[in-house]
Design an enzyme around this catalytic site. Structure first.
Site, mmCIF file in Angstrom:
data_model
loop_
_atom_site.group_PDB
_atom_site.id
_atom_site.type_symbol
_atom_site.label_atom_id
_atom_site.label_comp_id
_atom_site.label_asym_id
_atom_site.label_seq_id
_atom_site.Cartn_x
_atom_site.Cartn_y
_atom_site.Cartn_z
ATOM 1 N N PRO A 28 0.840 -1.204 0.000
ATOM 2 C CA PRO A 28 0.000 0.000 0.000
ATOM 3 C C PRO A 28 0.874 1.253 0.000
ATOM 4 O O PRO A 28 1.540 1.558 0.984
ATOM 5 C CB PRO A 28 -0.801 -0.130 1.299
ATOM 6 N N ASP B 101 5.903 2.172 2.016
ATOM 7 C CA ASP B 101 5.005 1.040 2.238
ATOM 8 C C ASP B 101 4.299 1.252 3.574
ATOM 9 O O ASP B 101 4.937 1.185 4.629
ATOM 10 C CB ASP B 101 5.820 -0.261 2.228
ATOM 11 N N HIS B 102 2.979 1.465 3.519
ATOM 12 C CA HIS B 102 2.246 1.808 4.740
ATOM 13 C C HIS B 102 2.110 0.602 5.680
ATOM 14 O O HIS B 102 1.680 0.758 6.833
ATOM 15 C CB HIS B 102 0.864 2.352 4.384
ATOM 16 N N ARG B 103 2.478 -0.594 5.238
ATOM 17 C CA ARG B 103 2.512 -1.734 6.160
ATOM 18 C C ARG B 103 3.684 -1.615 7.124
ATOM 19 O O ARG B 103 3.632 -2.110 8.252
ATOM 20 C CB ARG B 103 2.639 -3.053 5.376
#
Length: 458
Positions: free
Chosen positions: A252, A428-430
């Site tokens: 994401p 990467d929003h993870r």
């Protein structure tokens, strides 16, 4: 005696390669290690050295053909039994081993002459440090010579690195005429420059990785009889497309922007360029940004991590393999500078220049495009202010540098003309939340705004 040579695994684990060009023809006589073809995988164009000395009996593929690894590529007429034959791969990996049948390292070095000890070589990255795999590194393989009427050439093409060959080509200099002073008879950039001064060759300028190219004159598009052109999707373009789709639909993405006054950085760069001791080095905004990124990653390790879905783990790297996006005629490649956190500003500048020149020449080593932990892309060279870069697969962050523009800006309570640049960070929003990404961006910007701050960080 007819001996078949099959297309080897070029050190990437890929199932096929495309024949870019044959450098020999049926009936030609070749020497051991002479480059016989240029082949393109999904990652790079590599030179294929001959594992045998003999006559070319048959070429089993044409330029443009895609050949599977293990398929017969070329047949030799060796004319006798005393030949150099490949040894099993497992045996060839034993360091220091001597064998009566030396295995050719088919990605760059070529085979060792029979009866000689196997040379110990280490693959090196653009920054000059050992790379992860010495079987995937490109180095100049000896070539056959082209006939000269006035100057007697050596039997093999002089050894040099891809950037040096490109530099010589731009000057119009034949490397066979250049005296080598480098280790093991390798021609260096300084050797080419020295020869150019003696013969009065005029250099052809190349675009800097950190400086915008001039806009070419716009002209009407030439029209042909066909209304469309179809080009097969393969090679670097295919690999890049697959990687970008996989990244875009797996990680994401979030992109944040920050515009920063980089006048102090541009003044620093100007002062370094004026220093005669540093004239051989190329230090630009890209190098300063690379140094700022390495310093900031030490304080924001989430941006230097990898999401391991299979293991259900977050892998945090304690080193920086800094990817540098390079646009080439064959597509986008992102080789990386290994252990970039250990390099000085000057060393980073040299590494970026070498990396960019090698990429433009299409000679980037497959090993140099593996194992990156964070990337930088410089869209400013195209006159673009900002963008939303897509993550290199397996990396948590990528920083885009916009064009440096001279414009009115608030400075010490007044309006002044300043050098301003926009940064764009995709992450990467993870692995990284908005706070971490923003703080990382501010730390990078602070170094670009005041390069002296780098003296306070460690």
């Amino acid at each position: 005696m007819i001996q078949d040579f099959r297309l080897p695994d070029l050190g990437e684990g890929l199932p096929e390669a495309e024949i870019v060009a044959w450098l020999v023809a049926e009936g030609d006589t070749v020497t051991l290690n002479q480059t016989i073809a240029e082949v393109e995988t999904a990652k790079a164009v590599v030179e294929l050295p001959s594992p045998y000395a003999g006559a070319i009996s048959k070429l089993h593929a044409a330029a443009g053909d895609v050949v599977e690894v293990g398929s017969v590529l070329i047949s030799y007429d060796l004319g006798g039994d005393d030949v150099v034959a490949p040894a099993p791969a497992a045996e060839s990996e034993q360091a220091g081993e001597e064998s009566s049948k030396a295995e050719p390292n088919l990605v760059g070095y070529g085979a060792a002459p029979r009866g000689s000890a196997r040379p110990q070589r280490r693959a090196r990255s653009a920054a000059g440090r050992p790379a992860a795999s010495d079987t995937a590194v490109l180095e100049a393989a000896p070539h056959d010579a082209i006939h000269l009427t006035e100057v007697e050439r050596p039997l093999e093409r002089p050894r040099s690195t891809p950037p040096v060959r490109l530099f010589a080509k731009q000057l119009g200099i034949d490397l066979a005429l250049v005296e080598a002073t480098g280790a093991n008879g390798v021609i260096t950039r300084a050797d080419v420059e020295s020869y150019a001064e003696r013969v009065g060759a005029a250099p052809v300028g190349t675009a800097s990785v950190a400086e915008p190219e001039l806009m070419p004159e716009l002209r009407p598009m030439p029209m042909s009889g066909e209304r469309t052109t179809r080009t097969p999707i393969r090679g670097v373009r295919k690999h890049t497309a697959e990687a970008m789709v996989r990244s875009a639909f797996t990680a994401p993405h979030v992109t944040t922007f920050l515009t920063v006054d980089v006048t102090a950085t541009t003044e620093l760069i100007a002062s370094l360029k004026a220093d005669r001791a540093l004239q051989e080095h190329k230090i630009g905004v890209m190098a300063v940004a690379a140094k700022a990124v390495c310093l900031a990653l030490a304080h924001h390790p989430g941006l230097n991590s990898r999401w391991d879905d299979a293991a259900g783990e977050i892998v945090e790297h304690h080193y920086v393999n800094l990817g540098i996006a390079a646009a080439t005629g064959r597509g986008l490649v992102v080789p990386n500078i290994r252990d970039a956190q250990e390099l000085s500003l000057v060393e980073l500048g040299d590494a970026i220049r070498t990396l960019a020149e090698t990429a433009r020449a299409g000679k980037t080593a497959p090993a140099d495009m593996m194992g990156g932990t964070f990337s930088i892309t410089n869209v400013g060279v195209f006159g673009v202010d900002a963008g939303t870069p897509i993550l290199n697969p397996g990396e948590a962050g990528i920083l885009a540098l916009g064009a440096v523009r001279r414009q009115p800006w608030e400075y010490k309570g007044e309006i002044a003309l300043r050098d301003v640049m926009t940064l764009a960070l995709s992450f990467d929003h993870r692995l990284v939340d908005g706070e971490q990404g923003s703080r990382f961006m501010v730390d990078v910007a602070n170094v670009l705004r005041e390069p002296g701050r780098a003296m306070l960080l460690r």
